[in-house]
Structures are given as C-alpha cells and as structure tokens.
Design a protein around this motif. Sequence first.
Motif, PDB file in Angstrom:
ATOM      1  N   HIS A 103      53.623 -98.957  -7.463  1.00 14.55           N
ATOM      2  CA  HIS A 103      52.247 -99.101  -7.917  1.00 14.55           C
ATOM      3  C   HIS A 103      51.739-100.487  -7.574  1.00 14.55           C
ATOM      4  O   HIS A 103      52.512-101.419  -7.376  1.00 14.55           O
ATOM      5  CB  HIS A 103      52.104 -98.808  -9.413  1.00 14.55           C
ATOM      6  CG  HIS A 103      52.945 -99.674 -10.299  1.00 14.55           C
ATOM      7  ND1 HIS A 103      54.306 -99.496 -10.441  1.00 14.55           N
ATOM      8  CD2 HIS A 103      52.623-100.730 -11.087  1.00 14.55           C
ATOM      9  CE1 HIS A 103      54.771-100.401 -11.280  1.00 14.55           C
ATOM     10  NE2 HIS A 103      53.774-101.171 -11.689  1.00 14.55           N
TER      11      HIS A 103
ATOM     12  N   CYS B 187      57.765 -98.008  -9.436  1.00 19.17           N
ATOM     13  CA  CYS B 187      57.291 -97.247 -10.583  1.00 19.17           C
ATOM     14  C   CYS B 187      58.466 -96.817 -11.448  1.00 19.17           C
ATOM     15  O   CYS B 187      59.602 -96.804 -10.998  1.00 19.17           O
ATOM     16  CB  CYS B 187      56.582 -95.988 -10.107  1.00 19.17           C
ATOM     17  SG  CYS B 187      54.957 -96.316  -9.445  1.00 19.17           S
TER      18      CYS B 187
ATOM     19  N   CYS C 217      56.615 -91.429 -12.710  1.00 21.17           N
ATOM     20  CA  CYS C 217      55.536 -91.330 -11.732  1.00 21.17           C
ATOM     21  C   CYS C 217      55.912 -90.313 -10.661  1.00 21.17           C
ATOM     22  O   CYS C 217      57.046 -90.254 -10.223  1.00 21.17           O
ATOM     23  CB  CYS C 217      55.272 -92.670 -11.064  1.00 21.17           C
ATOM     24  SG  CYS C 217      54.416 -93.830 -12.120  1.00 21.17           S
TER      25      CYS C 217
ATOM     26  N   HIS D  74      50.345 -91.027 -11.423  1.00 17.94           N
ATOM     27  CA  HIS D  74      51.047 -92.228 -11.816  1.00 17.94           C
ATOM     28  C   HIS D  74      50.921 -92.408 -13.324  1.00 17.94           C
ATOM     29  O   HIS D  74      49.932 -92.031 -13.916  1.00 17.94           O
ATOM     30  CB  HIS D  74      50.414 -93.446 -11.137  1.00 17.94           C
ATOM     31  CG  HIS D  74      50.889 -93.657  -9.749  1.00 17.94           C
ATOM     32  ND1 HIS D  74      51.995 -94.386  -9.450  1.00 17.94           N
ATOM     33  CD2 HIS D  74      50.407 -93.221  -8.574  1.00 17.94           C
ATOM     34  CE1 HIS D  74      52.167 -94.402  -8.138  1.00 17.94           C
ATOM     35  NE2 HIS D  74      51.215 -93.702  -7.577  1.00 17.94           N
ATOM     36  N   ASP D  75      51.941 -92.984 -13.904  1.00 20.13           N
ATOM     37  CA  ASP D  75      51.865 -93.317 -15.310  1.00 20.13           C
ATOM     38  C   ASP D  75      52.348 -94.758 -15.451  1.00 20.13           C
ATOM     39  O   ASP D  75      53.469 -95.014 -15.827  1.00 20.13           O
ATOM     40  CB  ASP D  75      52.740 -92.349 -16.124  1.00 20.13           C
ATOM     41  CG  ASP D  75      52.756 -92.716 -17.604  1.00 20.13           C
ATOM     42  OD1 ASP D  75      51.853 -93.448 -18.045  1.00 20.13           O
ATOM     43  OD2 ASP D  75      53.670 -92.285 -18.311  1.00 20.13           O
ATOM     44  N   ASP D  76      51.482 -95.659 -15.049  1.00 15.61           N
ATOM     45  CA  ASP D  76      51.885 -97.062 -15.037  1.00 15.61           C
ATOM     46  C   ASP D  76      51.125 -97.891 -16.057  1.00 15.61           C
ATOM     47  O   ASP D  76      50.827 -99.050 -15.833  1.00 15.61           O
ATOM     48  CB  ASP D  76      51.668 -97.664 -13.641  1.00 15.61           C
ATOM     49  CG  ASP D  76      52.543 -96.982 -12.606  1.00 15.61           C
ATOM     50  OD1 ASP D  76      53.762 -96.950 -12.800  1.00 15.61           O
ATOM     51  OD2 ASP D  76      52.004 -96.471 -11.614  1.00 15.61           O
TER      52      ASP D  76
HETATM   53 ZN   LIG Z   1      53.427 -95.286 -10.697  1.00 12.01          ZN
END
Ligand SMILES: [Zn+2]
Length: 135
Positions: free
Chosen positions: A63, A77, A81, A86-88
């Motif tokens: 990311h 990541c 992700c 994405h889960d950042d």
């Molecule tokens: Zn990510």
Amino acid sequence: MQARKLLTQSKLRITQNREEVLALLLESDVAVSNQVIESSLGHIDRITLYRTLKTFEDKGIIHKIIDSSQRSKYALCAENCTDHAHDDSHLHFECTQCGDITCHMDVKIPELHLPEGYTVSEINVIAKGLCSSCQ
Ligand SMILES: [Zn+2]
Ligand SMILES: [Zn+2]
Ligand SMILES: [Zn+2]
C-alpha cells in the motif's frame, strides 16, 4: 515470506525486477520511496518500477503512504488485503527526526461516526513524533 512465494501466491509472473523490488520491501522495516528502491537496485528504470509498484498495489501486496512532504512511500500490506480490497486503515507513524514511516497494524483507527450522507472509502492517519531509534 519469500518474494518468489508471494508472487506465486498473488498469481503474478515471476520476473527479476518484481522479485527484487518485492524482496527489498520484505526486508525493510520502514516504508520505502521509489527513489530509494531505484537507487538500491540500480538497474531498474523508473517506468518499470512504477508499473511494478502499481501491479503490487493492485494485487493487495503493498500500500501507498503519502508522507508530509507529499512523497509516496510503499509498505507491505497485512494479510487481509486482497486484489479486491485493501484494508490498510492502520496507523502510520512518521518520525520527525529521521523521516522514517512505519506501519502499525495493531493500532486500529477508531470507527468514525459521520453525519448522514457521508461514506468513507479510505482513512489516512499519520502520527508524527520520534521513532524508537530516535528517542
Ligand atoms: Zn493493503
Ligand atoms: Zn526516527
Ligand atoms: Zn501501512
């Protein structure tokens, strides 16, 4: 995890450039800028590097973090992700002394309660201060 394995897992063809860029990101404890990657690898041209990073980003491998000087840096990541999302939304810490940016996956950003009609697609939180090596 090894670069080669990660590429295979993400269904990416293994090329020398991809492998080297990813290995560098895997080894680094801090987020790295494309200038740093370019100068550490030496032989990669700017366009190839840009495409490689974009591919990794699309695949949910890395990311992008924009630092306070508006420069892009990249970090790996977390495992959650994917190439779909994405889960950042974790905290990023920027050291005002050495400029290093680190990801803090275990520091979750609290849920925001916004007025009706607002939807959040991305949260970017950067905390500034001194990192552990600059204390
Ligand atoms: Zn990510
Ligand atoms: Zn520092
Ligand atoms: Zn991060």
